[in-house]
Design an enzyme around this catalytic site. Structure first.
Site, PDB file in Angstrom:
ATOM      1  N   HIS A  81     -28.700  31.352-110.134  1.00 12.57           N
ATOM      2  CA  HIS A  81     -29.480  31.348-111.372  1.00 12.57           C
ATOM      3  C   HIS A  81     -30.059  29.955-111.630  1.00 12.57           C
ATOM      4  O   HIS A  81     -31.210  29.812-112.062  1.00 12.57           O
ATOM      5  CB  HIS A  81     -28.592  31.801-112.530  1.00 12.57           C
ATOM      6  CG  HIS A  81     -29.334  32.044-113.791  1.00 12.57           C
ATOM      7  ND1 HIS A  81     -28.730  32.039-115.016  1.00 12.57           N
ATOM      8  CD2 HIS A  81     -30.639  32.321-114.045  1.00 12.57           C
ATOM      9  CE1 HIS A  81     -29.617  32.276-115.959  1.00 12.57           C
ATOM     10  NE2 HIS A  81     -30.791  32.451-115.399  1.00 12.57           N
ATOM     11  N   GLU A  84     -32.927  29.531-109.285  1.00 13.72           N
ATOM     12  CA  GLU A  84     -34.059  30.333-109.782  1.00 13.72           C
ATOM     13  C   GLU A  84     -34.909  29.527-110.756  1.00 13.72           C
ATOM     14  O   GLU A  84     -36.138  29.523-110.677  1.00 13.72           O
ATOM     15  CB  GLU A  84     -33.532  31.590-110.463  1.00 13.72           C
ATOM     16  CG  GLU A  84     -34.566  32.377-111.233  1.00 13.72           C
ATOM     17  CD  GLU A  84     -33.957  33.296-112.290  1.00 13.72           C
ATOM     18  OE1 GLU A  84     -34.530  33.371-113.393  1.00 13.72           O
ATOM     19  OE2 GLU A  84     -32.924  33.928-112.015  1.00 13.72           O
ATOM     20  N   HIS A  85     -34.276  28.826-111.670  1.00 17.64           N
ATOM     21  CA  HIS A  85     -35.013  28.042-112.663  1.00 17.64           C
ATOM     22  C   HIS A  85     -35.629  26.785-112.063  1.00 17.64           C
ATOM     23  O   HIS A  85     -36.760  26.421-112.402  1.00 17.64           O
ATOM     24  CB  HIS A  85     -34.092  27.674-113.828  1.00 17.64           C
ATOM     25  CG  HIS A  85     -33.909  28.800-114.789  1.00 17.64           C
ATOM     26  ND1 HIS A  85     -34.582  28.866-115.983  1.00 17.64           N
ATOM     27  CD2 HIS A  85     -33.149  29.920-114.720  1.00 17.64           C
ATOM     28  CE1 HIS A  85     -34.247  29.984-116.617  1.00 17.64           C
ATOM     29  NE2 HIS A  85     -33.370  30.634-115.863  1.00 17.64           N
ATOM     30  N   GLU A 157     -33.618  21.432-117.340  1.00 15.82           N
ATOM     31  CA  GLU A 157     -33.672  22.893-117.231  1.00 15.82           C
ATOM     32  C   GLU A 157     -32.299  23.559-117.280  1.00 15.82           C
ATOM     33  O   GLU A 157     -32.164  24.659-117.787  1.00 15.82           O
ATOM     34  CB  GLU A 157     -34.372  23.273-115.917  1.00 15.82           C
ATOM     35  CG  GLU A 157     -34.686  24.729-115.765  1.00 15.82           C
ATOM     36  CD  GLU A 157     -35.781  25.214-116.699  1.00 15.82           C
ATOM     37  OE1 GLU A 157     -35.820  26.433-116.948  1.00 15.82           O
ATOM     38  OE2 GLU A 157     -36.601  24.412-117.179  1.00 15.82           O
ATOM     39  N   GLU A 174     -28.695  30.776-121.327  1.00  9.33           N
ATOM     40  CA  GLU A 174     -28.766  32.160-120.850  1.00  9.33           C
ATOM     41  C   GLU A 174     -27.408  32.645-120.378  1.00  9.33           C
ATOM     42  O   GLU A 174     -27.028  33.797-120.611  1.00  9.33           O
ATOM     43  CB  GLU A 174     -29.788  32.290-119.726  1.00  9.33           C
ATOM     44  CG  GLU A 174     -31.218  32.190-120.195  1.00  9.33           C
ATOM     45  CD  GLU A 174     -32.228  32.289-119.064  1.00  9.33           C
ATOM     46  OE1 GLU A 174     -31.815  32.467-117.897  1.00  9.33           O
ATOM     47  OE2 GLU A 174     -33.427  32.180-119.337  1.00  9.33           O
TER      48      GLU A 174
END
Length: 177
Positions: A81, A84-85, A157, A174
């Site tokens: 994850h 991904e960012h 991020e 998240e």
């Protein structure tokens, strides 16, 4: 499977060096027994990474690109994850944060997106034409295959403390939700 020597012009990189080569001929997948409808697919191989791109020509007003990347997860710490960012924070050839989305917007797209599950991450693009997808594809793939992964991007991020000492970061928020 044989490899054709021809490469579509949309698959050429900045110096006209082909990024992809078409593998074999097109495949027609029938949707019904009548044989009157179906989906034509083509497979292209990326020269540097050997990643395959499968193009399915489905009658639709929107052209969609999905890049699936397998992820091996051995714990629940969120590494796929996080990656991904960070993919969207720049790449070796295109280091400016947001460049891929700016390019997508100039090609009649609502932008890029991504989602991660237990065994893969999918990077997506929806656009108004096949040419628009082809224009964004080399830049998007460079982001996926050659992300910068700088510490300042991680701090911004993924995880940091704000001025009040509160934990912040898009990925952190998240995952905490």
């Amino acid at each position: 499977m044989s490899t054709e020597a021809t490469t579509p012009p949309s698959a050429l990189g900045a110096g006209k060096k082909p990024l992809f080569v078409k593998e074999g001929g097109d495949i027609f997948i029938q949707k019904s027994s009548s044989g009157t409808d179906g989906i034509r697919t083509s497979v292209y191989k990326h020269f540097e990474s050997n990643m395959r791109v499968v193009v399915c020509r489905v009658p639709s007003p929107i052209y969609t690109l999905n890049i699936y990347v397998p992820t091996a997860v051995t714990d629940d710490k969120g590494l796929p994850h996080t990656l991904e960012h960070l993919i969207f924070c720049g790449s070796k050839r295109y280091p400016a944060r947001g460049y891929v989305d700016l390019l997508a917007a100039h090609n009649f797209s609502i932008g890029t997106n991504a989602w991660t599950t237990n065994d893969h991450t999918c990077y997506t693009l929806d656009a108004a034409s096949e040419d628009a997808v082809a224009n964004v594809l080399p830049v998007f793939l460079d982001h996926v295959l050659n992300p910068l992964l700088r510490e300042d991007q991680f701090v911004t991020e993924v995880y940091h403390y704000d001025v009040t000492g509160k934990e912040q970061g898009v990925v952190f928020s998240e995952m905490a939700a």
